[in-house]
Design an enzyme around this catalytic site. Structure first.
Site, mmCIF file in Angstrom:
data_model
loop_
_atom_site.group_PDB
_atom_site.id
_atom_site.type_symbol
_atom_site.label_atom_id
_atom_site.label_comp_id
_atom_site.label_asym_id
_atom_site.label_seq_id
_atom_site.Cartn_x
_atom_site.Cartn_y
_atom_site.Cartn_z
ATOM 1 N N THR A 1 0.842 -1.182 0.000
ATOM 2 C CA THR A 1 0.000 0.000 0.000
ATOM 3 C C THR A 1 0.879 1.235 0.000
ATOM 4 O OG1 THR A 1 -1.973 1.017 0.979
ATOM 5 C CG2 THR A 1 -0.258 0.283 2.495
ATOM 6 N N CYS B 1 -2.746 -3.253 -2.689
ATOM 7 C CA CYS B 1 -3.397 -4.385 -2.015
ATOM 8 C C CYS B 1 -3.526 -5.603 -2.918
ATOM 9 C CB CYS B 1 -4.759 -3.977 -1.457
ATOM 10 S SG CYS B 1 -4.674 -2.619 -0.280
#
Length: 244
Positions: free
Chosen positions: A100, A201
């Site tokens: 992320t 992700c």
């Protein structure tokens, strides 16, 4: 115990907010850092606070901050999802999930909560964090939604296509000795191009968005005010405390 393992945890009931509230009504410390906080410093502070909470020598805390531009790798991160390894510093996060981005304009909220006092239910905690974000977005007339099998909060983008949707908030937690740390990252006005250096992700078929990208120009202070009110709705009272 980390969020990535949720599918292996037996489904437990999480039908109401009271499960996540302390029976004794003890408030969590609410801390806001105004300056950018380096990731290693934040990670060490979280670990120390979580350890102290588990030992009973410190109270719970929610820490709101922003980081300088960087990428973090969760315990399931795949090397091929780091598309631009030299663009920003990359840090091992120790939380569940994959790669992320964190950076200015993104409100990060680290939640250090004692789950021994809040139901001992990791699935319920993650659901509560998602609901916290969804209620915060609703206050700004943004409809955030959950998706089965995709932790986080999503916004439909019909202007991009009939099934298009973008992620506006990521959720990643770690639980040690029944105390949580890490938490949420909510995109207020970050540079969304910075996400192009990773597969966020591990999901390539959907994009990312922010308040600003959706046409909502709000200050971080306005978002913080609503985050506080909605946190209390789901998790119980807080008290203002000094940031580390």
């Amino acid at each position: 115990m980390v969020s990535e393992a949720l599918n292996e945890i037996p489904l437990q009931t999480c039908t109401s907010a009271p499960k996540l509230k302390r029976a004794d009504g003890q408030p969590a410390g609410w801390m806001i850092s105004d300056a950018l906080v380096s990731y290693p410093a934040a990670l060490e502070t979280m670990k120390e606070r979580a350890r102290a909470i588990a030992e009973g020598s410190a109270g719970e805390a929610v820490w709101l901050l922003e980081h300088p531009p960087l990428y973090t790798a969760g315990t399931s991160a795949r090397s091929e999802d780091l598309l631009a390894p030299d663009r920003f510093p990359v840090f091992e996060a120790g939380r569940g999930g994959q790669f992320t981005y964190h950076g200015p304009g993104q409100r990060v909220a680290y939640v250090m909560l004692d789950l021994r006092e809040r139901g001992r239910d990791i699935r319920c905690l993650v659901s509560g964090l998602e609901n916290w974000v969804i209620d915060t977005l609703a206050a700004f007339n943004i409809k955030g939604e959950k998706r089965e099998g995709r932790i986080g909060v999503w916004v439909k983008r019909p202007e991009k296509g009939p099934f298009a949707e973008d992620k506006i908030a990521a959720i990643g937690v770690r639980v040690s000795r029944w105390v949580s740390f890490h938490g949420i990252s909510l995109n207020v006005s970050p540079d969304l191009d910075h996400y192009s250096g990773i597969v966020p992700c591990g999901i390539s078929q959907h994009g990312v968005t922010s308040f600003e990208d959706l046409g909502h120009l709000v200050s971080m202070g306005e978002v913080d005010s609503v985050l506080k009110a909605t946190f209390e709705r789901h998790f119980g009272p807080v008290r203002l405390a000094s940031a580390p």
